[in-house]
Write a protein that holds these residues in place. Structure first.
Motif, PDB file in Angstrom:
ATOM      1  N   PRO A 164       9.161   6.009  -4.026  1.00  0.00           N
ATOM      2  CA  PRO A 164       8.775   7.321  -4.549  1.00  0.00           C
ATOM      3  C   PRO A 164       8.102   8.165  -3.459  1.00  0.00           C
ATOM      4  CG  PRO A 164       8.052   5.543  -6.005  1.00  0.00           C
ATOM      5  CD  PRO A 164       8.468   4.907  -4.720  1.00  0.00           C
ATOM      6  N   VAL A 165       8.438   9.444  -3.431  1.00  0.00           N
ATOM      7  CA  VAL A 165       7.915  10.359  -2.412  1.00  0.00           C
ATOM      8  C   VAL A 165       7.319  11.591  -3.086  1.00  0.00           C
ATOM      9  CG1 VAL A 165       8.477  11.857  -0.455  1.00  0.00           C
ATOM     10  CG2 VAL A 165       9.559   9.596  -0.656  1.00  0.00           C
ATOM     11  N   LEU A 166       6.088  11.891  -2.714  1.00  0.00           N
ATOM     12  CA  LEU A 166       5.442  13.152  -3.083  1.00  0.00           C
ATOM     13  C   LEU A 166       5.288  13.968  -1.809  1.00  0.00           C
ATOM     14  CD1 LEU A 166       3.787  15.113  -4.893  1.00  0.00           C
ATOM     15  CD2 LEU A 166       1.777  13.710  -4.370  1.00  0.00           C
ATOM     16  N   PHE A 224       0.859  11.583  -9.554  1.00  0.00           N
ATOM     17  CA  PHE A 224       2.044  10.958  -8.975  1.00  0.00           C
ATOM     18  C   PHE A 224       1.909   9.440  -8.961  1.00  0.00           C
ATOM     19  CE2 PHE A 224       3.700   9.355  -4.808  1.00  0.00           C
ATOM     20  CZ  PHE A 224       5.075   9.422  -5.083  1.00  0.00           C
ATOM     21  N   LEU A 225       0.807   8.940  -8.461  1.00  0.00           N
ATOM     22  CA  LEU A 225       0.621   7.486  -8.387  1.00  0.00           C
ATOM     23  C   LEU A 225       0.511   6.849  -9.768  1.00  0.00           C
ATOM     24  CD1 LEU A 225      -1.825   7.225  -5.332  1.00  0.00           C
ATOM     25  CD2 LEU A 225       0.656   6.837  -5.363  1.00  0.00           C
ATOM     26  N   TYR A 232       0.831  -1.188   0.000  1.00  0.00           N
ATOM     27  CA  TYR A 232       0.000   0.000   0.000  1.00  0.00           C
ATOM     28  C   TYR A 232       0.876   1.251   0.000  1.00  0.00           C
ATOM     29  CZ  TYR A 232       1.126  -0.618   4.956  1.00  0.00           C
ATOM     30  OH  TYR A 232       1.792  -0.820   6.134  1.00  0.00           O
ATOM     31  N   ALA A 233       0.328   2.328  -0.554  1.00  0.00           N
ATOM     32  CA  ALA A 233       0.921   3.652  -0.416  1.00  0.00           C
ATOM     33  C   ALA A 233       0.403   4.274   0.881  1.00  0.00           C
ATOM     34  CB  ALA A 233       0.550   4.527  -1.609  1.00  0.00           C
ATOM     35  N   VAL A 271       3.136   9.728   0.273  1.00  0.00           N
ATOM     36  CA  VAL A 271       2.662  11.101   0.094  1.00  0.00           C
ATOM     37  C   VAL A 271       2.711  11.760   1.464  1.00  0.00           C
ATOM     38  CG1 VAL A 271       0.772  12.606  -0.598  1.00  0.00           C
ATOM     39  CG2 VAL A 271       1.127  10.427  -1.799  1.00  0.00           C
ATOM     40  N   THR A 272       3.506  12.788   1.606  1.00  0.00           N
ATOM     41  CA  THR A 272       3.563  13.490   2.880  1.00  0.00           C
ATOM     42  C   THR A 272       3.038  14.904   2.697  1.00  0.00           C
ATOM     43  OG1 THR A 272       5.000  14.333   4.657  1.00  0.00           O
ATOM     44  CG2 THR A 272       6.038  13.988   2.493  1.00  0.00           C
ATOM     45  N   GLN A 273       2.002  15.211   3.441  1.00  0.00           N
ATOM     46  CA  GLN A 273       1.373  16.532   3.390  1.00  0.00           C
ATOM     47  C   GLN A 273       1.557  17.183   4.744  1.00  0.00           C
ATOM     48  OE1 GLN A 273      -2.649  17.414   4.390  1.00  0.00           O
ATOM     49  NE2 GLN A 273      -1.302  19.177   4.798  1.00  0.00           N
TER      50      GLN A 273
END
Length: 288
Positions: free
Chosen positions: A230-232, A283-284, A98-99, A125-127
């Motif tokens: 991968p990092v967003l 992104f995904l 999972y992401a 994904v870091t917000q």
């Protein structure tokens, strides 16, 4: 096609956890991990925009939202313990790949999940979820650091300002260029949850335990370098808690890092939900 969001409960280690679920179980999974002082409610507008392509799971951490909230006499609240429960929930749901989308408190929980089971994480994904010393806004964090070092009536009173409705409202509105875009129900909802008997002690315990997160950062950075996950990083540039340097820092170690600083605050989804959803979907799709 309209998206149906299910509101479910699961019992993990004797604790009842609430989670929102949407999308096909056969689709790639993404787990949304909320921060303080909110709950999976923060993802109410994002979930439908992800669920057409992804299997979305958004739990409430223990002590938050609709999950159980045992007192500190019944449960010791640490980020390790919250991660244990999250890990147990995901295992129960059969999620092995999972992401993760992490924000605020969701970040140290997500980092622990990744360090425990790096093979499970397909993307991050870091917000406004820090993983570096860079980005901590001292004007906010000094009171927390003082309280971590010494629990006195004075240091406790200073951090307690984050628990009342005005302190929560400050988190939602600071750094937002158009405050009329933020629904007042957000801070009223969060304040009501924190006002439950005994929940203040829960939050104080987690404020103290936040000191255990920074020592994990070197291991996180090594993981980012070696796993090439991968990092967003998508960030509200006006966040008064985690500044945009926290987003840019991911470019130091993440092999495949995409970084966007948007107009918004700590709870970026309240004012830029559509923009964030578009960035996540692109992104995904790109890394698939």
């Amino acid at each position: 096609m309209s998206v149906r969001i299910h509101h479910r409960y699961a019992t993990v280690d004797g604790r009842r956890l609430f989670y929102r679920e949407a999308g096909s179980p056969d689709a790639p999974a993404i787990v949304l991990l909320h921060g303080f002082p909110t709950s999976s409610y923060m993802f109410r507008n994002l979930i439908p925009q992800l669920a057409e392509r992804y299997h979305v799971i958004a739990p409430d951490h223990l002590g938050f939202g609709h999950s159980d909230a045992p007192t500190v006499d019944e449960f010791t609240y640490t980020f390790d313990a919250l991660t244990d429960l999250t890990e147990g929930l995901l295992q129960q749901l059969g999620l092995t790949r999972y992401a993760i989308y992490v924000q605020d408190y969701g970040a140290p929980i997500g980092w622990r999940l990744a360090l425990r089971q790096p093979q499970a994480i397909t993307a991050i994904v870091t917000q406004n979820g820090n993983g570096y010393d860079a980005g901590f806004v001292e004007s906010f964090w000094t009171t927390v650091w003082d309280y971590q070092r010494e629990q006195t009536p004075e240091t406790e009173a200073a951090v307690r300002t984050a628990l009342d409705v005005e302190g929560i409202k400050w988190q939602y509105l600071t750094g937002v260029s158009d405050e009329s875009l933020v629904d007042p129900d957000t801070w009223v909802h969060d304040a009501a949850q924190l006002a439950r008997p005994g929940n203040d002690a829960v939050q104080l315990q987690l404020f103290r335990d936040y000191a255990t997160n920074a020592p994990l950062y070197p291991a996180l950075h090594e993981y980012l370098r070696t796993s090439a996950v991968p990092v967003l990083a998508v960030w509200g540039g006006g966040d008064p808690i985690f500044g945009p340097d926290g987003a840019r820092a991911f470019g130091k170690d993440a092999v495949d890092a995409e970084i966007h600083v948007l107009d918004g605050g700590h709870f970026l989804l309240e004012t830029a939900n559509d923009d964030v959803a578009e960035l996540i979907n692109a992104f995904l799709t790109r890394i698939a």
